[in-house]
Design a protein around this motif. Structure first.
Motif, PDB file in Angstrom:
ATOM      1  N   GLN A   1       0.843  -1.203   0.000  1.00 20.16           N
ATOM      2  CA  GLN A   1       0.000   0.000   0.000  1.00 20.16           C
ATOM      3  C   GLN A   1       0.879   1.254   0.000  1.00 20.16           C
ATOM      4  N   PRO A   2       0.463   2.303  -0.724  1.00 20.98           N
ATOM      5  CA  PRO A   2       1.276   3.529  -0.739  1.00 20.98           C
ATOM      6  C   PRO A   2       1.172   4.295   0.576  1.00 20.98           C
ATOM      7  N   VAL A   3       2.295   4.869   0.975  1.00 17.87           N
ATOM      8  CA  VAL A   3       2.339   5.688   2.191  1.00 17.87           C
ATOM      9  C   VAL A   3       2.840   7.068   1.777  1.00 17.87           C
ATOM     10  N   GLY A   4       2.023   8.084   1.970  1.00 10.60           N
ATOM     11  CA  GLY A   4       2.428   9.445   1.613  1.00 10.60           C
ATOM     12  C   GLY A   4       3.334  10.019   2.683  1.00 10.60           C
ATOM     13  N   TYR A   5       4.418  10.706   2.287  1.00  9.76           N
ATOM     14  CA  TYR A   5       5.288  11.319   3.301  1.00  9.76           C
ATOM     15  C   TYR A   5       5.665  12.752   2.959  1.00  9.76           C
ATOM     16  N   TYR A   6       5.210  13.256   1.814  1.00  7.29           N
ATOM     17  CA  TYR A   6       5.547  14.649   1.466  1.00  7.29           C
ATOM     18  C   TYR A   6       4.478  15.193   0.535  1.00  7.29           C
ATOM     19  N   ASP A   7       3.973  16.372   0.882  1.00  7.43           N
ATOM     20  CA  ASP A   7       2.928  16.980   0.049  1.00  7.43           C
ATOM     21  C   ASP A   7       3.034  18.494   0.205  1.00  7.43           C
ATOM     22  N   LYS A   8       3.512  19.140  -0.838  1.00  5.81           N
ATOM     23  CA  LYS A   8       3.638  20.600  -0.769  1.00  5.81           C
ATOM     24  C   LYS A   8       2.747  21.275  -1.810  1.00  5.81           C
ATOM     25  N   LEU A   9       1.674  20.596  -2.211  1.00  2.00           N
ATOM     26  CA  LEU A   9       0.775  21.253  -3.158  1.00  2.00           C
ATOM     27  C   LEU A   9       0.045  22.369  -2.437  1.00  2.00           C
ATOM     28  N   PRO A  10      -0.112  23.507  -3.101  1.00  2.00           N
ATOM     29  CA  PRO A  10      -0.846  24.604  -2.460  1.00  2.00           C
ATOM     30  C   PRO A  10      -2.345  24.341  -2.506  1.00  2.00           C
ATOM     31  N   ASN A  11      -3.116  25.206  -1.875  1.00  2.89           N
ATOM     32  CA  ASN A  11      -4.561  25.004  -1.867  1.00  2.89           C
ATOM     33  C   ASN A  11      -5.240  25.545  -3.117  1.00  2.89           C
ATOM     34  N   GLY A  12      -4.766  26.693  -3.599  1.00  2.00           N
ATOM     35  CA  GLY A  12      -5.474  27.311  -4.722  1.00  2.00           C
ATOM     36  C   GLY A  12      -4.700  27.249  -6.016  1.00  2.00           C
ATOM     37  N   SER A  13      -5.289  27.864  -7.051  1.00  2.03           N
ATOM     38  CA  SER A  13      -4.651  28.038  -8.355  1.00  2.03           C
ATOM     39  C   SER A  13      -3.966  26.796  -8.915  1.00  2.03           C
ATOM     40  N   PRO A  14      -4.749  25.777  -9.233  1.00  2.00           N
ATOM     41  CA  PRO A  14      -4.117  24.600  -9.852  1.00  2.00           C
ATOM     42  C   PRO A  14      -3.691  24.915 -11.276  1.00  2.00           C
ATOM     43  N   PRO A  15      -2.722  24.168 -11.802  1.00  4.41           N
ATOM     44  CA  PRO A  15      -2.342  24.371 -13.206  1.00  4.41           C
ATOM     45  C   PRO A  15      -3.460  23.890 -14.127  1.00  4.41           C
ATOM     46  N   ASP A  16      -3.418  24.329 -15.388  1.00  8.48           N
ATOM     47  CA  ASP A  16      -4.420  23.851 -16.359  1.00  8.48           C
ATOM     48  C   ASP A  16      -4.252  22.347 -16.592  1.00  8.48           C
ATOM     49  N   VAL A  17      -3.004  21.928 -16.652  1.00 15.79           N
ATOM     50  CA  VAL A  17      -2.684  20.526 -16.953  1.00 15.79           C
ATOM     51  C   VAL A  17      -1.667  20.045 -15.930  1.00 15.79           C
ATOM     52  N   ALA A  18      -1.911  18.871 -15.358  1.00 16.38           N
ATOM     53  CA  ALA A  18      -0.911  18.269 -14.466  1.00 16.38           C
ATOM     54  C   ALA A  18      -0.421  16.981 -15.089  1.00 16.38           C
ATOM     55  N   MET A  19       0.898  16.846 -15.131  1.00 14.22           N
ATOM     56  CA  MET A  19       1.491  15.623 -15.679  1.00 14.22           C
ATOM     57  C   MET A  19       2.177  14.873 -14.543  1.00 14.22           C
ATOM     58  N   ILE A  20       1.597  13.734 -14.177  1.00 16.47           N
ATOM     59  CA  ILE A  20       2.165  12.916 -13.097  1.00 16.47           C
ATOM     60  C   ILE A  20       3.306  12.091 -13.667  1.00 16.47           C
ATOM     61  N   LEU A  21       4.455  12.140 -13.005  1.00 15.59           N
ATOM     62  CA  LEU A  21       5.631  11.416 -13.489  1.00 15.59           C
ATOM     63  C   LEU A  21       6.007  10.319 -12.498  1.00 15.59           C
TER      64      LEU A  21
END
Ligand code: PRP
Length: 263
Positions: A161-181
């Protein structure tokens, strides 16, 4: 994910005929395969096989095949592995950036005015730590204005199972396109979490770039997120009892960063 064997350091050219883990197809057979390849018109296109979901694009090209053979090879050293990940990511990035919005612009060349187009989209790259870091630079080379947002995640080796340990996404203003790598999509658990996080952020256009996916994992993501497009170089048939992709390439993070399991 944890590899079971120490990866060899860079040495003489890997894959010399009749030595090591690379076995070359005999030349007559190879010629026939080359003929078949051309006759089928297989060179240089993206494949959407009828058995694959419509939001999955398997990038098919002789260069992809070649560099896949490098990352799969267990004796490929970390430097060569990173280079092959870089090249594969560039090849996947081209179809993955298809349909980005562009604006018409007039450009003065040294000779005359030219009608041109320039990308007009706010693109955010989201590498999944650690292994996704190996895919950032090649995408930035073709999309130098993209922003980069990091999410850290590892798989619990007992439960997969995945365990998250870092998340610095802001709350607002998402990009138009997100590319998950992320070079690996095994069970799909990690990508599932990342997609949900990006949807909470408000991203409308989400694209996943991966090098090797396992069939069960990619089918799960494609079905659960029909609006998310997934671009991969290879889809392997199965996972083993440790949720490793088979045949796969081992642990991409450990091979990129040369941190083999020491247990
Ligand atoms: C690997 C890989 C993906 C995940 C895929 O990361 O890079 O993030 O596992 O597995 P899943 O589809 O079953 O979730 P890993 O746990 O090895 O962490 P690392 O990148 O830090 O090595």
């Amino acid at each position: 994910m944890t590899p079971t064997r120490r990866i060899r350091r860079c040495g003489p050219l890997v894959g010399a005929p009749s030595r090591g883990p690379v076995r070359f197809v005999p030349s007559a057979r190879r010629r026939s395969l080359i003929d078949q390849t051309f006759h089928r018109g297989r060179c240089g296109r993206t494949d959407r096989l009828t058995s694959e979901p419509s939001n999955v694009v398997r990038v098919s090209h002789p260069l992809v095949d070649h560099h896949l053979s490098v990352v799969r090879c267990e004796t490929t050293c970390p430097a060569e592995f990173r280079a092959a990940v870089h090249r594969l990511t560039m090849l996947i990035s081209v179809p993955a950036t298809d349909h980005l919005p562009t604006d018409r612009v007039q450009i003065q060349t040294p000779v005359a005015m030219a009608d041109c187009r320039r990308i007009n989209a706010d693109v955010g790259l989201v590498p999944v730590l650690r292994a996704g870091l190996g895919m950032v630079d090649p995408v930035l080379q073709i999309l130098p204005d993209a922003s980069v947002w990091h999410l850290g995640m590892y798989r619990n080796e007992e439960t997969a199972q995945p365990v998250g340990y870092y998340d610095k996404l802001p709350n607002g203003s998402p990009p138009d396109v997100a590319m998950i790598l992320d070079p690996m999509l095994a069970t799909g658990g990690s990508i599932d979490l990342v997609v949900r996080r990006l949807q909470r952020w408000g991203v409308g256009d989400i694209r996943v770039l991966s090098i090797i996916a396992a069939k069960p994992g990619i089918e799960r993501i494609a079905k659960d997120f029909p609006d998310v497009k997934i671009f991969v170089a290879a889809i392997d048939p199965e996972l083993n009892e440790h949720a490793f992709i088979v045949p796969g390439l081992g642990d991409a993070g450990d091979r990129i960063f040369d941190t083999p399991n020491q247990d």
